[in-house]
Design a protein around this motif. Structure first.
Motif, PDB file in Angstrom:
ATOM      1  N   VAL A   1      -8.660   0.759   1.364  1.00 45.47           N
ATOM      2  CA  VAL A   1      -8.089   0.981   0.040  1.00 45.47           C
ATOM      3  C   VAL A   1      -6.628   1.365   0.199  1.00 45.47           C
ATOM      4  O   VAL A   1      -6.234   1.920   1.217  1.00 45.47           O
ATOM      5  CB  VAL A   1      -8.831   2.097  -0.697  1.00 45.47           C
ATOM      6  CG1 VAL A   1     -10.136   1.570  -1.212  1.00 45.47           C
ATOM      7  CG2 VAL A   1      -9.064   3.281   0.201  1.00 45.47           C
ATOM      8  N   PRO A   2      -5.824   1.122  -0.831  1.00 47.53           N
ATOM      9  CA  PRO A   2      -4.418   1.476  -0.727  1.00 47.53           C
ATOM     10  C   PRO A   2      -4.218   2.989  -0.714  1.00 47.53           C
ATOM     11  O   PRO A   2      -4.883   3.718  -1.434  1.00 47.53           O
ATOM     12  CB  PRO A   2      -3.783   0.876  -1.991  1.00 47.53           C
ATOM     13  CG  PRO A   2      -4.877   0.396  -2.813  1.00 47.53           C
ATOM     14  CD  PRO A   2      -6.138   0.395  -2.048  1.00 47.53           C
ATOM     15  N   ARG A   3      -3.318   3.444   0.147  1.00 42.18           N
ATOM     16  CA  ARG A   3      -2.956   4.859   0.174  1.00 42.18           C
ATOM     17  C   ARG A   3      -1.450   4.875   0.235  1.00 42.18           C
ATOM     18  O   ARG A   3      -0.870   4.659   1.285  1.00 42.18           O
ATOM     19  CB  ARG A   3      -3.543   5.512   1.431  1.00 42.18           C
ATOM     20  CG  ARG A   3      -4.964   5.962   1.237  1.00 42.18           C
ATOM     21  CD  ARG A   3      -5.478   6.575   2.508  1.00 42.18           C
ATOM     22  NE  ARG A   3      -6.144   5.580   3.298  1.00 42.18           N
ATOM     23  CZ  ARG A   3      -7.448   5.370   3.272  1.00 42.18           C
ATOM     24  NH1 ARG A   3      -8.204   6.086   2.494  1.00 42.18           N
ATOM     25  NH2 ARG A   3      -7.977   4.452   4.024  1.00 42.18           N
ATOM     26  N   ILE A   4      -0.846   5.079  -0.917  1.00 46.77           N
ATOM     27  CA  ILE A   4       0.593   4.854  -1.012  1.00 46.77           C
ATOM     28  C   ILE A   4       1.306   6.089  -1.537  1.00 46.77           C
ATOM     29  O   ILE A   4       0.808   6.748  -2.446  1.00 46.77           O
ATOM     30  CB  ILE A   4       0.857   3.683  -1.986  1.00 46.77           C
ATOM     31  CG1 ILE A   4       0.048   2.466  -1.535  1.00 46.77           C
ATOM     32  CG2 ILE A   4       2.328   3.352  -2.046  1.00 46.77           C
ATOM     33  CD1 ILE A   4      -0.015   1.410  -2.585  1.00 46.77           C
ATOM     34  N   ILE A   5       2.462   6.367  -0.951  1.00 44.39           N
ATOM     35  CA  ILE A   5       3.306   7.431  -1.498  1.00 44.39           C
ATOM     36  C   ILE A   5       4.592   6.777  -1.995  1.00 44.39           C
ATOM     37  O   ILE A   5       5.207   5.994  -1.266  1.00 44.39           O
ATOM     38  CB  ILE A   5       3.629   8.481  -0.422  1.00 44.39           C
ATOM     39  CG1 ILE A   5       2.382   9.308  -0.141  1.00 44.39           C
ATOM     40  CG2 ILE A   5       4.748   9.380  -0.874  1.00 44.39           C
ATOM     41  CD1 ILE A   5       2.653  10.512   0.729  1.00 44.39           C
ATOM     42  N   LEU A   6       4.956   7.123  -3.230  1.00 46.25           N
ATOM     43  CA  LEU A   6       6.132   6.505  -3.824  1.00 46.25           C
ATOM     44  C   LEU A   6       7.167   7.606  -4.043  1.00 46.25           C
ATOM     45  O   LEU A   6       6.926   8.569  -4.763  1.00 46.25           O
ATOM     46  CB  LEU A   6       5.725   5.897  -5.166  1.00 46.25           C
ATOM     47  CG  LEU A   6       6.687   4.970  -5.863  1.00 46.25           C
ATOM     48  CD1 LEU A   6       7.052   3.837  -4.956  1.00 46.25           C
ATOM     49  CD2 LEU A   6       6.018   4.440  -7.100  1.00 46.25           C
ATOM     50  N   LEU A   7       8.320   7.479  -3.403  1.00 42.55           N
ATOM     51  CA  LEU A   7       9.337   8.523  -3.526  1.00 42.55           C
ATOM     52  C   LEU A   7      10.627   7.921  -4.043  1.00 42.55           C
ATOM     53  O   LEU A   7      10.850   6.725  -3.913  1.00 42.55           O
ATOM     54  CB  LEU A   7       9.626   9.134  -2.147  1.00 42.55           C
ATOM     55  CG  LEU A   7       8.441   9.755  -1.435  1.00 42.55           C
ATOM     56  CD1 LEU A   7       8.817  10.091  -0.012  1.00 42.55           C
ATOM     57  CD2 LEU A   7       8.011  11.007  -2.151  1.00 42.55           C
ATOM     58  N   GLY A   8      11.470   8.768  -4.581  1.00 41.30           N
ATOM     59  CA  GLY A   8      12.759   8.255  -5.026  1.00 41.30           C
ATOM     60  C   GLY A   8      13.474   9.280  -5.864  1.00 41.30           C
ATOM     61  O   GLY A   8      12.849  10.210  -6.380  1.00 41.30           O
TER      62      GLY A   8
END
Lengths: 133, 486
Positions: B57-64
């Motif tokens: 499964v996707p395990r994503i961290i989105l930063l910005g």
């Protein structure tokens, strides 16, 4: 220099025999090559769980007829015995790492079929019972 | 057993099976989770894990930085991959003891203590929906300290995306930001106006909008943290320029998510190289073999080597090679499969050229279970082929090959010594080219996954294009991918 976490990890691997477990599962997978590997793995793990509590042997790649056949190859003239060296090589080929180097009959260099099968089965069960004893 | 007379062979079916079901990756994930969670009963844990079927499964961290478009991207990602979208505000709004304690801290304007924070995140991520469908964490963690906390807690993302844009753009975006109170979507006065009038009317200015100088300060704070965060996640990080239309940003992010991470699981390459004579197959195969430790098998040379052997097979094929006739397919296949079955080919992989030459041979290769996972066609026009081949000459003293244009002989004495192989004469070459083109179209149809490379370039350029296809894993297809109108 291993940190406490690393040591914990190594201890955990040892205690629950994780490496042997994955080895066994991988060999089963490659031998049977099921179409649905996850279900197959779940099956094998359930069998392993059952063998922990009840009677019966844990799932293993080799059964008694395999061992008979193996002995037959080593002893084509049906003498009924194999040499110590043959015995050691055979157990190594089966993938058993620590075995009894001096079973009954080793002093005469004549190991009977019975002894061979008994030792092999014992060790195979030991190596596939990959859970905390 | 008695001395190894029949050497150990690994049947090729095992390699193919491993690749098809990604066995090594599966086992590695299992062991990795075991090591992180360290359950008391590993067998039951593994059973549960396999049943949940949540290996990939996707395990994503989105930063910005603020106003870089994280909310938009995160929502789109979740729509696309069915993962759960999580922001810190969402976690705080939950109804649990931990979140109530956190809210208390916030009310008193205190910073939430580290342990509480990581417990909150862990609790949210261990819920059923996250475990089964994967998660996208938006703007969590914000500092390096928080990132290290997450690592200790065993929360590891597979992909970390960091959006970047110049400060000026961000300030401009921030002042024009509008949110839809009903859905929580973020719009912008100039860049992203909502399509329906109804939504446009509902839009309100979010309470967090600040004058430009405060935003600049916030940005500065972000930049100090961003550098440290980049270092923490550098092995899985990808920075994407957010100063583009959001559809472009999204397609780049999605592309990155779909490329599987370079895993240490063994991955043997089985490569087929096709191309007209003179296209550089032998050279490329040699380069690949040298650089990656793969076994290089040239069919012609293999046959010559076997005939030089004093073996039964060698005697069989000698007459064919001596009279320059084609060795019958069945014999070639036998020799080839025997070579491919050896341990070094099974473990290191192989690159094959010179075989198959037509579709029947390709079918026979397929049936013997030696299925390639990379197929390349080197493309070149005939006149270049003629130029490359007919001008080749060998120096009989040193054994070096020279070419009149590309690698001229060092001096006039060498030039006069050069001998030309009759096989490289124009007439012969034209015949070989004709044969090749006769079969090429069918072979191309037989291997639909083949990649076409322009061979009319410097050999190192060709090698680089080949390399890029060989090294990476083939991109994975998301299990519930819908068509994306972009």
């Amino acid at each position: 220099m291993s940190t406490p976490r690393e040591q914990e990890a190594a201890e955990y691997l040892d205690k629950h025999k994780i490496i042997e477990l994955t080895d066994n599962l991988t060999s089963m997978l490659f031998f049977y090559r099921p179409d649905r590997p996850r279900e197959f793995l779940i099956d094998q793990l359930e069998k392993l769980k059952v063998s922990k509590v009840g009677p019966g042997n844990p799932p293993c790649l080799f059964n008694e007829s395999n061992l008979d056949a193996l002995f037959g190859i080593l002893d084509p003239s049906h003498q009924g015995f194999i040499t110590s060296n043959q015995y050691k090589e055979a157990l190594k080929t089966l993938g058993i790492k620590n075995f009894n180097e001096f079973p009954e009959g080793a002093s005469d260099d004549r190991i009977s079929q019975e002894t061979f099968i008994k030792e092999a089965t014992e060790r195979l069960v030991g190596s596939t019972a990959t859970f905390q004893q | 057993m008695d001395a190894i007379v029949r050497p150990l062979r690994i049947p090729p079916e095992m390699g193919i099976y491993a690749e098809k079901h990604d066995i090594f990756h599966l086992l590695q994930t299992l062991v990795r989770h075991l090591m992180v969670d360290k359950p008391e009963d590993p067998i039951q844990y593994l059973i549960n894990f396999l049943k949940r079927d949540s290996v990939d499964v996707p395990r994503i961290i989105l930063l910005g930085p603020p106003a870089s478009g994280k909310r938009t991207i995160a929502k789109k990602l979740c729509e696309h991959t069915q993962a759960i979208h999580i922001t810190f505000l969402d976690i705080l709004k939950e109804d649990s003891d931990l979140s109530r304690a956190a809210q208390q801290h916030q009310k008193k304007k205190q910073k939430i203590p580290k342990d509480l924070w990581s417990q909150l995140i862990q609790q949210r991520l261990s819920k059923q929906d996250c475990v089964r469908r994967g998660w996208v964490l938006e703007a969590i963690p914000e500092t390096q300290e928080e990132a290290l906390c997450l690592q200790e807690a065993g929360v590891t993302p597979d992909h970390v995306v960091m959006l970047e844009a110049p400060d000026v753009v961000l300030i401009e975006r921030s002042s024009g930001k509008r949110t839809d109170p009903v859905t929580g979507d973020v719009y912008h006065v100039t860049f992203m106006w909502p399509e329906s009038e109804e939504v446009a009317q509902r839009l309100e200015t979010p309470s967090t909008v600040m004058p430009a100088d405060l935003i600049a300060k916030k940005l500065q704070k972000y930049h100090t943290e961003a550098h440290a965060l980049k270092r923490t996640y550098h092995s899985r990080l990808k920075t994407i320029n957010a100063d583009q239309p959001h559809v472009d940003v999204f397609s780049q992010v999605l592309n990155y998510i779909c490329t599987p991470r370079h895993s240490p699981s063994p991955y043997t390459r089985r490569i087929l190289l096709f191309g007209p004579p003179g296209s550089g197959k032998s050279l490329q195969a040699k380069l690949i073999a040298q650089k990656y430790g793969i076994v290089n098998i040239c069919c012609g040379e293999l046959l010559k080597a076997v005939s030089a052997d004093e073996s039964h097979m060698g005697e069989l094929i000698k007459p064919y090679l001596e009279s320059e006739q084609q060795v019958p397919s069945s014999i070639v296949l036998q020799i080839l499969t025997e070579r491919l079955r050896r341990m070094d080919c099974s473990t290191r992989g192989w690159v094959l050229h010179g075989f198959p030459q037509d579709v029947e041979q390709a079918e026979e290769l397929q049936e013997s279970n030696f299925i390639p996972n990379r197929v390349f066609f080197l493309e070149m026009t005939d006149d270049i082929a003629i130029e490359r081949v007919t001008l080749r000459g060998v120096d009989p003293v040193t054994g070096e090959w020279y070419h009149s244009i590309y690698k001229p002989a060092p001096g006039p004495e060498v030039q006069t010594r050069l001998r030309f192989n009759p096989r490289h004469s124009e007439a012969q070459l034209l015949k070989r080219l004709k044969d090749y083109w006769n079969h090429a179209a069918n072979l191309q149809a037989f291997y639909p996954q083949a990649v076409y490379i322009n061979a009319d370039q410097d050999p190192h350029t060709v090698f680089e294009s080949l390399e890029s296809r060989i090294v990476g894993q083939l991109p994975k297809v998301l299990s519930n991918q819908e068509t994306f109108e972009g």
